[in-house]
Design a protein around this motif. Structure first.
Motif, PDB file in Angstrom:
ATOM      1  N   LEU A   1       2.469   2.693  -8.073  1.00 49.61           N
ATOM      2  CA  LEU A   1       2.082   1.311  -8.337  1.00 49.61           C
ATOM      3  C   LEU A   1       0.599   1.063  -8.159  1.00 49.61           C
ATOM      4  CD1 LEU A   1       5.000  -0.685  -6.662  1.00 49.61           C
ATOM      5  CD2 LEU A   1       4.780   0.051  -9.039  1.00 49.61           C
ATOM      6  N   GLY A   2      -0.056   1.868  -7.336  1.00 47.95           N
ATOM      7  CA  GLY A   2      -1.447   1.585  -7.029  1.00 47.95           C
ATOM      8  C   GLY A   2      -1.558   0.369  -6.125  1.00 47.95           C
ATOM      9  N   ARG A   3      -2.678  -0.344  -6.213  1.00 50.61           N
ATOM     10  CA  ARG A   3      -2.856  -1.526  -5.381  1.00 50.61           C
ATOM     11  C   ARG A   3      -2.203  -2.720  -6.069  1.00 50.61           C
ATOM     12  NH1 ARG A   3      -6.022  -6.058  -4.939  1.00 50.61           N
ATOM     13  NH2 ARG A   3      -6.431  -6.790  -2.806  1.00 50.61           N
ATOM     14  N   VAL A   4      -1.206  -3.300  -5.420  1.00 50.65           N
ATOM     15  CA  VAL A   4      -0.546  -4.489  -5.946  1.00 50.65           C
ATOM     16  C   VAL A   4      -0.385  -5.513  -4.835  1.00 50.65           C
ATOM     17  CG1 VAL A   4       0.687  -3.362  -7.838  1.00 50.65           C
ATOM     18  CG2 VAL A   4       1.727  -3.436  -5.566  1.00 50.65           C
ATOM     19  N   LEU A   5      -0.354  -6.770  -5.220  1.00 56.38           N
ATOM     20  CA  LEU A   5      -0.113  -7.868  -4.294  1.00 56.38           C
ATOM     21  C   LEU A   5       1.264  -8.447  -4.555  1.00 56.38           C
ATOM     22  CD1 LEU A   5      -3.518  -9.784  -4.431  1.00 56.38           C
ATOM     23  CD2 LEU A   5      -2.795  -8.073  -2.757  1.00 56.38           C
ATOM     24  N   MET A   6       1.881  -8.968  -3.499  1.00 60.27           N
ATOM     25  CA  MET A   6       3.186  -9.611  -3.635  1.00 60.27           C
ATOM     26  C   MET A   6       3.291 -10.687  -2.559  1.00 60.27           C
ATOM     27  SD  MET A   6       5.720  -6.695  -2.042  1.00 60.27           S
ATOM     28  CE  MET A   6       5.703  -6.308  -0.279  1.00 60.27           C
ATOM     29  N   PRO A   7       4.235 -11.626  -2.721  1.00 66.40           N
ATOM     30  CA  PRO A   7       4.435 -12.619  -1.660  1.00 66.40           C
ATOM     31  C   PRO A   7       4.921 -11.969  -0.377  1.00 66.40           C
ATOM     32  CG  PRO A   7       5.433 -13.328  -3.720  1.00 66.40           C
ATOM     33  CD  PRO A   7       5.077 -11.886  -3.895  1.00 66.40           C
ATOM     34  N   GLY A   8       4.384 -12.413   0.751  1.00 61.58           N
ATOM     35  CA  GLY A   8       4.787 -11.889   2.047  1.00 61.58           C
ATOM     36  C   GLY A   8       5.956 -12.675   2.623  1.00 61.58           C
ATOM     37  N   PRO A   9       6.026 -12.795   3.950  1.00 64.44           N
ATOM     38  CA  PRO A   9       7.150 -13.497   4.578  1.00 64.44           C
ATOM     39  C   PRO A   9       7.261 -14.945   4.104  1.00 64.44           C
ATOM     40  CG  PRO A   9       5.905 -12.264   6.209  1.00 64.44           C
ATOM     41  CD  PRO A   9       5.104 -12.226   4.949  1.00 64.44           C
ATOM     42  N   VAL A  10       8.483 -15.458   4.104  1.00 62.40           N
ATOM     43  CA  VAL A  10       8.699 -16.822   3.613  1.00 62.40           C
ATOM     44  C   VAL A  10       8.391 -17.876   4.669  1.00 62.40           C
ATOM     45  CG1 VAL A  10      10.425 -16.084   1.942  1.00 62.40           C
ATOM     46  CG2 VAL A  10      11.167 -16.791   4.225  1.00 62.40           C
ATOM     47  N   LEU A  11       8.143 -17.460   5.894  1.00 61.73           N
ATOM     48  CA  LEU A  11       7.751 -18.396   6.942  1.00 61.73           C
ATOM     49  C   LEU A  11       6.889 -17.658   7.948  1.00 61.73           C
ATOM     50  CD1 LEU A  11       9.758 -17.755   9.634  1.00 61.73           C
ATOM     51  CD2 LEU A  11      11.426 -18.729   8.056  1.00 61.73           C
ATOM     52  N   HIS A  12       6.274 -18.421   8.842  1.00 56.35           N
ATOM     53  CA  HIS A  12       5.291 -17.848   9.748  1.00 56.35           C
ATOM     54  C   HIS A  12       5.601 -18.284  11.181  1.00 56.35           C
ATOM     55  CE1 HIS A  12       2.621 -16.877   6.275  1.00 56.35           C
ATOM     56  NE2 HIS A  12       3.209 -17.962   5.775  1.00 56.35           N
ATOM     57  N   PHE A  13       5.344 -17.364  12.125  1.00 57.53           N
ATOM     58  CA  PHE A  13       5.430 -17.668  13.541  1.00 57.53           C
ATOM     59  C   PHE A  13       4.029 -17.648  14.125  1.00 57.53           C
ATOM     60  CE2 PHE A  13       9.755 -16.345  12.732  1.00 57.53           C
ATOM     61  CZ  PHE A  13      10.515 -17.126  13.596  1.00 57.53           C
ATOM     62  N   ALA A  14       3.704 -18.661  14.917  1.00 61.05           N
ATOM     63  CA  ALA A  14       2.376 -18.735  15.511  1.00 61.05           C
ATOM     64  C   ALA A  14       2.133 -17.513  16.391  1.00 61.05           C
ATOM     65  CB  ALA A  14       2.230 -20.017  16.339  1.00 61.05           C
ATOM     66  N   GLY A  15       1.012 -16.873  16.187  1.00 61.26           N
ATOM     67  CA  GLY A  15       0.639 -15.743  17.023  1.00 61.26           C
ATOM     68  C   GLY A  15       1.251 -14.414  16.628  1.00 61.26           C
ATOM     69  N   GLU A  16       2.121 -14.410  15.626  1.00 64.12           N
ATOM     70  CA  GLU A  16       2.753 -13.159  15.192  1.00 64.12           C
ATOM     71  C   GLU A  16       1.978 -12.566  14.018  1.00 64.12           C
ATOM     72  OE1 GLU A  16       5.126 -11.459  16.439  1.00 64.12           O
ATOM     73  OE2 GLU A  16       6.260 -12.821  17.735  1.00 64.12           O
ATOM     74  N   ALA A  17       1.674 -11.287  14.116  1.00 65.70           N
ATOM     75  CA  ALA A  17       0.989 -10.613  13.019  1.00 65.70           C
ATOM     76  C   ALA A  17       1.954 -10.429  11.851  1.00 65.70           C
ATOM     77  CB  ALA A  17       0.468  -9.254  13.485  1.00 65.70           C
ATOM     78  N   ALA A  18       1.418 -10.468  10.661  1.00 68.14           N
ATOM     79  CA  ALA A  18       2.242 -10.260   9.473  1.00 68.14           C
ATOM     80  C   ALA A  18       2.709  -8.811   9.412  1.00 68.14           C
ATOM     81  CB  ALA A  18       1.449 -10.605   8.220  1.00 68.14           C
TER      82      ALA A  18
ATOM     83  N   THR B   1       0.834  -1.191   0.000  1.00 72.45           N
ATOM     84  CA  THR B   1       0.000   0.000   0.000  1.00 72.45           C
ATOM     85  C   THR B   1       0.873   1.247   0.000  1.00 72.45           C
ATOM     86  OG1 THR B   1      -0.098  -0.031   2.424  1.00 72.45           O
ATOM     87  CG2 THR B   1      -1.849  -1.186   1.235  1.00 72.45           C
ATOM     88  N   GLY B   2       0.236   2.380  -0.195  1.00 71.82           N
ATOM     89  CA  GLY B   2       0.922   3.654  -0.028  1.00 71.82           C
ATOM     90  C   GLY B   2       1.793   4.080  -1.186  1.00 71.82           C
ATOM     91  N   SER B   3       1.768   3.359  -2.307  1.00 68.35           N
ATOM     92  CA  SER B   3       2.563   3.748  -3.468  1.00 68.35           C
ATOM     93  C   SER B   3       1.631   4.295  -4.542  1.00 68.35           C
ATOM     94  CB  SER B   3       3.348   2.550  -4.019  1.00 68.35           C
ATOM     95  OG  SER B   3       3.963   2.899  -5.253  1.00 68.35           O
ATOM     96  N   GLU B   4       1.698   5.594  -4.770  1.00 73.28           N
ATOM     97  CA  GLU B   4       0.858   6.198  -5.800  1.00 73.28           C
ATOM     98  C   GLU B   4       1.229   5.681  -7.184  1.00 73.28           C
ATOM     99  OE1 GLU B   4       0.901  10.409  -5.550  1.00 73.28           O
ATOM    100  OE2 GLU B   4       0.201  10.481  -3.467  1.00 73.28           O
TER     101      GLU B   4
END
Length: 412
Positions: free
Chosen positions: A348-365, A343-346
């Protein structure tokens, strides 16, 4: 304005000074930022990170740069000047980690080598990413991902027997080495927690990739066999590959162990194949791989892809459709778990991309809010960490040592 790194995460409170450009070192920085670190990106005041010029672009903004650098703070300092190097050394004294990807010896020549930085800050972790590493006969050779992909042996075995050795159309080696560098950095930080001592992490572009293709090296040293290109197979398990269904769409099947092979034969309506001496074990299946692959090709070609995948799922056979970008974006699993919004890029507009490569239980992205412009955070960081006054920062900007974030400069 780019948001600072997320406050949550296992690396919350860790400050990273990123001197890297292009791909591998910024990938390491992004990995650390994703899990809570505050990443301060040092860029050239005039041109910034060369990755800002990568295509594809939209409205002058590089998608690749945005993906690797969202959420970092950009400080524009001229490392070619004595004053700029002095600022970086002072910033490193306030950091936990320094990431750099200059050719071996360059940091020492600038007075910014590990021994110098560790004298100021004994707990500093310096992570160096280079083409061939900090030691060995090739250490001074320049290296990009393409060189790593060919030199590691990967390109030689990638492709079909009748096609040339093939490098991937994306930053494969850079990405793998960047993720490896983040792992090495985290291990060094873990040891520092126990001993108080920092470390110098040495990552080459080629070694993580050579590790991945390492079986071919063992096979050669053990048997003398030089592995060649085998198309979509692995050369080690059968049946496995990419197949075209009746509707022209593609899917993959990986019967890489005995149980899955048995279930695949049952799904094909040929359960007796597992008793056939030619197909009873993986070793003999590899000896008769061509004829076995012909059976799978013919079976898949009889039905539309969705129907084939449904049957394979019912029999718990490892499989997937071959996705293009539109398939990925529309997939509910990837939408829920993997894809995040930038978000926040005039530009690029709205774009999606891959997030973190791994996840921790209970941790917000982490949040990816905007892409820093060159030197956007120079004033903020120099005031926060070095207690420089606005007058001192203005003088440095006038001398060309830094680019002040208060001066609006259009993106390249």
């Amino acid at each position: 304005m780019t948001a600072p790194a997320a406050k949550a995460g296992p690396l919350a409170g860790v400050r990273v000074l990123e001197l890297g450009s292009m791909y591998a070192a910024p990938t390491c920085g992004r990995m650390l930022r994703d899990f809570g670190a505050d990443v301060i990106k040092v860029e050239d005041p005039t041109s910034g990170d060369y990755a800002r010029q990568w295509t594809p672009m939209k409205n002058g903004q590089s998608f690749g740069f945005a993906r690797l650098n969202s959420g970092k703070r950009s400080v524009a300092i001229d490392l070619r000047s004595d004053g700029g190097r002095d600022l970086v050394r002072r910033l490193a004294a306030q950091a936990d980690v320094v990431i750099e990807n200059f050719r071996p010896g360059r940091m020492d020549a600038w007075g910014l080598g590990y021994q110098t930085l560790a004298a100021d800050n004994p707990g500093i972790v310096v992570t160096s990413v280079s083409g061939f590493g900090q030691t060995g006969p090739y250490k001074e050779k320049p290296g990009f991902g393409t060189v790593a992909e060919t030199g590691s042996g990967f390109a030689y075995i990638n492709g079909w027997p009748e096609t040339p050795p093939t490098s991937p159309p994306f930053g494969f080696a850079d990405s793998i080495s960047g993720i490896s560098a983040a792992m090495g950095t985290a291990m060094a930080l873990f040891r520092r927690e126990r001993t108080g001592q920092g470390d110098h992490v040495d990552v080459s572009l080629y070694e993580p990739l050579m590790f991945i293709v390492g079986d071919m090296i063992m096979n050669y040293t053990g048997t003398g066999f030089v592995q060649g290109r085998v198309g979509n197979g692995t050369g080690s398990a059968s049946p496995r590959g990419v197949y075209q269904a009746a509707d022209g769409k593609w899917l993959s099947i990986a019967a890489s162990n005995q149980g899955i092979a048995k279930r695949l034969f049952a799904a094909m309506g040929r359960p007796e194949l597992i008793e056939d001496p030619r197909y009873a074990t993986n070793e003999v299946r590899m000896q008769h791989n061509d004829e076995l692959q012909e059976m799978v090709v013919a079976w898949v070609a009889e039905r539309p892809r969705d129907e084939i995948l449904k049957v394979l799922d019912e029999y718990e056979v490892v499989c997937s459709q071959v996705n293009d970008a539109s398939d990925i974006v529309e997939d509910p699993h990837f939408q829920e778990r993997t894809l995040v919004e930038l978000t926040g890029s005039e530009a690029l507009g709205r774009v999606l991309m891959p997030g973190p490569v791994l996840h921790f239980a209970g941790e917000a992205a982490p949040v990816y809010d905007g892409v820093p412009s060159i030197g956007e955070h120079t004033d903020e960081v120099l005031t926060e960490l070095l207690a420089l006054s606005s007058g001192e920062i203005s003088a440095l900007a006038e001398a060309g040592t830094v680019r002040s974030g208060k001066v609006a400069v259009p993106e390249l």
